[in-house]
Enzyme design. Structure first.
Site, PDB file in Angstrom:
ATOM      1  N   GLY A 229      29.399 161.514  53.026  1.00 26.85           N
ATOM      2  CA  GLY A 229      30.779 161.914  53.325  1.00 26.85           C
ATOM      3  C   GLY A 229      31.177 163.071  52.454  1.00 26.85           C
ATOM      4  N   GLY A 231      34.752 165.216  50.546  1.00 31.04           N
ATOM      5  CA  GLY A 231      36.175 165.382  50.286  1.00 31.04           C
ATOM      6  C   GLY A 231      36.470 166.872  50.183  1.00 31.04           C
ATOM      7  CB  VAL A 236      29.161 161.455  48.435  1.00 29.47           C
ATOM      8  CG1 VAL A 236      28.341 160.333  47.828  1.00 29.47           C
ATOM      9  CG2 VAL A 236      30.410 161.692  47.594  1.00 29.47           C
ATOM     10  CG  ASP A 342      43.821 159.428  43.649  1.00 25.03           C
ATOM     11  OD1 ASP A 342      44.786 159.117  44.377  1.00 25.03           O
ATOM     12  OD2 ASP A 342      42.959 160.260  43.968  1.00 25.03           O
ATOM     13  NE  ARG A 346      43.449 158.815  48.706  1.00 25.26           N
ATOM     14  CZ  ARG A 346      44.644 158.279  48.526  1.00 25.26           C
ATOM     15  NH1 ARG A 346      45.118 157.468  49.440  1.00 25.26           N
ATOM     16  NH2 ARG A 346      45.384 158.562  47.474  1.00 25.26           N
ATOM     17  CG  ASN A 347      40.229 157.318  45.731  1.00 26.40           C
ATOM     18  OD1 ASN A 347      39.468 158.005  46.424  1.00 26.40           O
ATOM     19  ND2 ASN A 347      41.362 157.775  45.248  1.00 26.40           N
ATOM     20  CG  ASP A 360      37.328 159.806  44.092  1.00 29.27           C
ATOM     21  OD1 ASP A 360      37.416 160.806  43.376  1.00 29.27           O
ATOM     22  OD2 ASP A 360      36.942 159.831  45.271  1.00 29.27           O
TER      23      ASP A 360
HETATM   24  O1  ACK Z   1      33.511 156.127  54.026  1.00 28.35           O
HETATM   25  P1  ACK Z   1      32.527 156.949  53.323  1.00 28.35           P
HETATM   26  O2  ACK Z   1      31.158 157.038  53.875  1.00 28.35           O
HETATM   27  O3  ACK Z   1      32.412 156.498  51.788  1.00 28.35           O
HETATM   28  O4  ACK Z   1      33.098 158.415  52.989  1.00 28.35           O
HETATM   29  C1  ACK Z   1      33.382 158.623  51.644  1.00 28.35           C
HETATM   30  C2  ACK Z   1      32.715 159.906  51.185  1.00 28.35           C
HETATM   31  O5  ACK Z   1      31.519 159.566  50.499  1.00 28.35           O
HETATM   32  C3  ACK Z   1      33.586 160.758  50.291  1.00 28.35           C
HETATM   33  O6  ACK Z   1      33.936 160.044  49.150  1.00 28.35           O
HETATM   34  C4  ACK Z   1      31.318 158.176  50.536  1.00 28.35           C
HETATM   35  N1  ACK Z   1      30.883 157.752  49.217  1.00 28.35           N
HETATM   36  C5  ACK Z   1      31.365 158.191  48.040  1.00 28.35           C
HETATM   37  N2  ACK Z   1      30.713 157.586  47.026  1.00 28.35           N
HETATM   38  C6  ACK Z   1      29.815 156.734  47.583  1.00 28.35           C
HETATM   39  C7  ACK Z   1      28.868 155.805  47.053  1.00 28.35           C
HETATM   40  N3  ACK Z   1      28.728 155.634  45.738  1.00 28.35           N
HETATM   41  N4  ACK Z   1      28.137 155.078  47.904  1.00 28.35           N
HETATM   42  C8  ACK Z   1      28.320 155.235  49.214  1.00 28.35           C
HETATM   43  N5  ACK Z   1      29.187 156.108  49.786  1.00 28.35           N
HETATM   44  C9  ACK Z   1      29.933 156.836  48.963  1.00 28.35           C
HETATM   45  C10 ACK Z   1      32.645 157.542  50.887  1.00 28.35           C
END
Ligand code: ACK
Length: 477
Positions: A229, A231, A236, A342, A346-347, A360
């Protein structure tokens, strides 16, 4: 960017059988397995989970006898594997004394009632009688038996039996047994319990022993995989470290200039270790772009999770369990004098078995004299922020408590946008004048009362994270 090729977990060997006997109110355990101790001058422990040492590829298998060479620190051991004759390092939570309950398939040690319920309810196939034994939460001695049961409405739920130990033996439900195995066998014959539940792999706090204090990781050891994903500033990726461990890598977008911000986020994350907070494994900071390497959470962010099909399957008890995990994570953050600033669905990230963790930490800060004043950050999330944070830029643990209240609203409404239909500037004005979000029908009354305690105008009057944890720990429908 190649495909992720992390190895599957190694298959496990059958458990060693241990007999428990009661002597004068104490449980003593006699090993009946042929786990010969080769050198009695050194302590021998048993491996309870498969583990592969990433740097050497050496494998430790469940059931292997390991002779301790030395204790490296609080979390790592250097051992000689008596089964393979290899020397290596293994986390302490992967081994146990050969004469403890821990070695048993069915023993889950210090697992809380809630964790036991989460574990049993999230087994791949739910069958009546799946069980585990754990230490009792409230009593100093004794255990609890947690069993998956099936009610007349065709719903699975978990029942708990207290197991007391006294001079006469082991007492469950007013029956006395001389050994724990005898009790288990009797319960099996009566059809109350069937198979032990699948033990979860313990959490890995470090990628390996050499990266315990050494945060800098080599970029070459990371094989980047799919984009998870993105931001505004960072994306990431899923990645595999040394062909052995799945991790997530946060990378700044090319045009972004906030390298220092990402390193500040890492330095905040280095200060804590808690199951409710995302684990930092390391950074690649020698060259640009900087990488932040963190634990991989299979189900992505909680907001999306709640809003999609998986979220619909969550029951009230699952939501309560998530609320506990996040408040206890925030409690730990508070104990480290840190503010998140925050906190929002979402975080929060979701792993298997409804495990959730706060992530986050880009806006997180160390408090000075219990507060952090910030006249610079412009991108604060108004609908999640306490009035004093919006108007006076004053951030404290109690402004995090306000955000936690908004987070609860998102959680218990399966991802509703807070203050639906009201614009940001309107929300700020109305909240300042005393307006608070109304109760949607789906939110239980007592959970809504708790939200209101998070939204008291005066920060000092707001409920604390420890009270929130206690409330949700004791919550029953
Ligand atoms: O819903 P998602 O796939 O989960 O979209 C967001 C995106 O990256 C931006 O933050 C994913 N993400 C962030 N950190 C991680 C993590 N440690 N493991 C899996 N997905 C993550 C988050």
């Amino acid at each position: 960017m190649g495909n992720i090729c992390c190895q599957d977990p190694i298959q496990t060997s059958p458990p060693i059988i241990i007999e428990h006997t009661v002597k004068a109110g104490r449980v003593s355990i006699v090993s009946t397995a042929s786990t010969a101790i080769k050198d009695s001058s050194r302590r021998v422990v048993s491996c309870i989970y498969d583990y592969r040492e990433a740097r050497s590829g050496k494998k430790f298998r469940k059931g292997d006898s390991l002779q301790i060479y030395n204790e490296i620190d609080d979390e790592w051991l250097k051992v000689l594997n008596l089964s393979t004759k290899q020397i290596g390092c293994i986390p302490k939570n992967y081994v146990t004394e050969e004469t403890t309950n821990e070695i048993q398939e069915w023993f889950l040690g210090h697992t809380s009632r809630r964790e036991a319920e989460r574990l049993l309810m999230s087994q791949e196939t739910l069958t009546k009688g799946l069980f585990l034994i754990r230490y009792s939460e409230n009593k100093e001695t004794g255990y609890a038996l947690s069993v998956l049961d099936f009610d007349d409405k065709d719903d699975f739920h978990v029942v708990h039996f207290q197991i007391a130990i006294n001079q006469n033996g082991i007492l469950i439900d007013s029956s006395v047994y001389s050994t724990l195995s005898e009790a288990i066998n009797s319960y099996k014959r009566n059809g109350i319990i069937s198979k032990p539940c699948q033990k979860p792999q313990p959490h890995l706090w470090d990628l390996d022993v050499s990266h315990k204090k050494q945060w800098e990781l080599s970029r070459e050891d990371l094989q980047l995989g799919e984009l998870l994903g993105e931001g505004n500033f960072a994306k990431v990726h899923l990645a595999c470290w040394k062909n052995s461990t799945k991790v997530a890598v946060k990378i700044l977008k090319e045009q972004s200039v906030s390298t220092d911000g990402l390193l500040a986020e890492a330095s905040i994350m280095k200060q804590f270790r808690h199951p409710g907070l995302l684990t930092l494994y390391g950074v690649c900071s020698q060259t640009e772009p900087v990488y932040l390497v963190v634990e991989y959470m299979t189900n992505g962010d909680l907001l999306n999770y709640l809003r999609n099909d998986d979220g619909n399957k969550l029951k009230l008890s699952d939501l309560v369990d998530m609320a506990v995990q996040i408040s206890s994570g925030m409690q730990h953050l508070e104990s480290k004098n840190l503010v998140h600033r925050d906190l929002a669905a979402r975080n929060v990230l979701v792993a298997n078995n409804n495990i959730v963790k706060i992530s986050d930490f880009g806006l997180a800060r160390l408090l000075q004299e219990n507060r952090y004043n910030d006249n610079f950050t412009s991108n604060i999330a108004y609908k999640w922020s306490a009035p004093e944070a919006i108007f006076f830029r004053e951030f404290t643990t109690k402004s995090d408590v306000w955000s936690y209240g908004i987070f609860l609203m998102e959680l218990f409404t399966y991802g509703m946008m807070p203050y639906p239909g009201i614009r940001n500037d309107e929300v700020i004005r109305r909240v300042r004048d005393g307006y608070r979000m109304e109760k949607p029908d789906i939110v239980p009354d007592d959970v809504y009362n708790i939200m209101q305690m998070c939204w008291k105008e005066k920060p000092k009057e707001r409920i604390s994270f420890s009270e929130l944890t206690n409330f949700f720990n004791e919550y029953s429908e």
